[in-house]
Design an enzyme around this catalytic site. Structure first.
Site, PDB file in Angstrom:
ATOM      1  N   ASP A 125     -10.228   2.389   2.064  1.00  0.00           N
ATOM      2  CA  ASP A 125     -10.301   1.695   3.362  1.00  0.00           C
ATOM      3  C   ASP A 125     -10.907   2.590   4.437  1.00  0.00           C
ATOM      4  O   ASP A 125     -11.818   2.201   5.165  1.00  0.00           O
ATOM      5  CB  ASP A 125      -8.898   1.268   3.832  1.00  0.00           C
ATOM      6  CG  ASP A 125      -8.379   0.042   3.108  1.00  0.00           C
ATOM      7  OD1 ASP A 125      -9.204  -0.777   2.667  1.00  0.00           O
ATOM      8  OD2 ASP A 125      -7.151  -0.095   2.987  1.00  0.00           O
ATOM      9  N   LYS A 167       0.812  -1.230   0.000  1.00  0.00           N
ATOM     10  CA  LYS A 167       0.000   0.000   0.000  1.00  0.00           C
ATOM     11  C   LYS A 167       0.844   1.278   0.000  1.00  0.00           C
ATOM     12  O   LYS A 167       0.369   2.330  -0.438  1.00  0.00           O
ATOM     13  CB  LYS A 167      -0.942   0.011   1.200  1.00  0.00           C
ATOM     14  CG  LYS A 167      -2.065  -1.005   1.121  1.00  0.00           C
ATOM     15  CD  LYS A 167      -3.014  -0.847   2.293  1.00  0.00           C
ATOM     16  CE  LYS A 167      -4.078  -1.921   2.288  1.00  0.00           C
ATOM     17  NZ  LYS A 167      -5.087  -1.717   3.344  1.00  0.00           N
TER      18      LYS A 167
END
Length: 273
Positions: free
Chosen positions: A101, A65
């Site tokens: 997220d 990420k």
């Protein structure tokens, strides 16, 4: 047929392919979604495939990420503040990174609270990794009063120092002693992922009866933390909503259409049985 994919390593536990495929079928979109175990030295090659229009959209999970950010042309404001990207798409000739997220969790939390905002809610976040950083950012931005605790105190101090918002850092012992003052407690650590281990990320002795206890883990559906809270009579929230919402937000970014989250959640719960 449009090709979407998830990169990360390992991916054996991931349920993303199933919930994405269920969404595309319901939306009548000709698309495939593939889990691609990817080593760090392969990340740039995957991003190049987006540039070449071989992949229409990409999800990113641990441990890439942060690494993907170096290969992007632009990073969304929230993703930049969080310091992590989990969704990528090409707009014109530019490859852009987003973070769904954080927003995915916030939507799940607000849905549980039946509220429009967490403004002035006293929230304790347990953990100091990437997930904690995302949660702290999105909830502090929404006006919550944030406290952060972590087994390694210095990591929590570092995370708080990176935030543009005021984040109060407290020791684990102090968090446990003052637990009754919080409206919401959120575990962002991996403690509880194994039911064989009955370790708790935090002792709930002084938990207030009205406190909502959340865990980002979705497998198992009820962690030891959530079970203990439920047995005390507290409301709980697992990671299912966050997983479904972040996937739905990614699909919306890629296709411009809102998927049916109910179908995605049902698919996930059926697989989790």
């Amino acid at each position: 047929m449009k090709k979407f994919a998830l990169i990360g390593k390992p991916l054996g536990h991931s349920k993303s392919a199933s919930i994405h495929q269920a969404a595309y079928e319901q939306m009548d979109i000709q698309a495939s979604y593939q889990s691609m175990e990817t080593a760090e030295d392969q990340v740039k090659e995957i991003i190049d495939r987006i540039r070449a229009d071989e992949i229409a959209g990409l999800n990113v999970t641990i441990p890439h990420k942060v690494a993907v950010m170096a290969f992007l042309d632009e990073i969304d404001e929230d993703a930049k503040a969080i310091g992590a990207v989990n969704t990528i798409k090409k707009v014109g000739n530019r490859v852009i990174g987003y973070n769904t997220d954080a927003e995915g969790f916030k939507e799940s939390l607000l849905d549980k609270l039946k509220a429009a905002s967490v403004k002035q809610k006293k929230i304790l976040v347990i953990g100091a990794g990437g997930a904690a950083r995302a949660i702290v950012h999105i909830l502090a931005k929404d006006g919550a009063i944030l406290s952060l605790t972590n087994r390694t105190h210095q990591k929590a101090e570092t995370l708080a120092g990176m935030s543009p918002f005021d984040v109060n850092v407290i020791t684990k012992a102090d968090a446990e002693k003052t637990l009754e003052q919080f409206d919401i407690v959120i575990n962002t650590t991996s403690v509880g992922m194994s039911l064989a281990n009955d370790e708790l990320p935090l002792q709930l002795t002084f938990l207030h009866r009205e406190t909502l206890v959340c865990d980002l883990i979705y497998n198992p559906l009820e962690t030891v933390l959530l079970k203990e809270a439920r047995m005390k009579g507290n409301k709980t929230l697992n990671g299912v909503g966050m997983l479904v919402n972040q996937a739905a937000l990614a699909i919306e970014l890629w296709t411009g259409q809102k998927p049916d989250r109910g179908i995605m959640e049902t698919t996930l719960l059926n697989e989790a049985k």
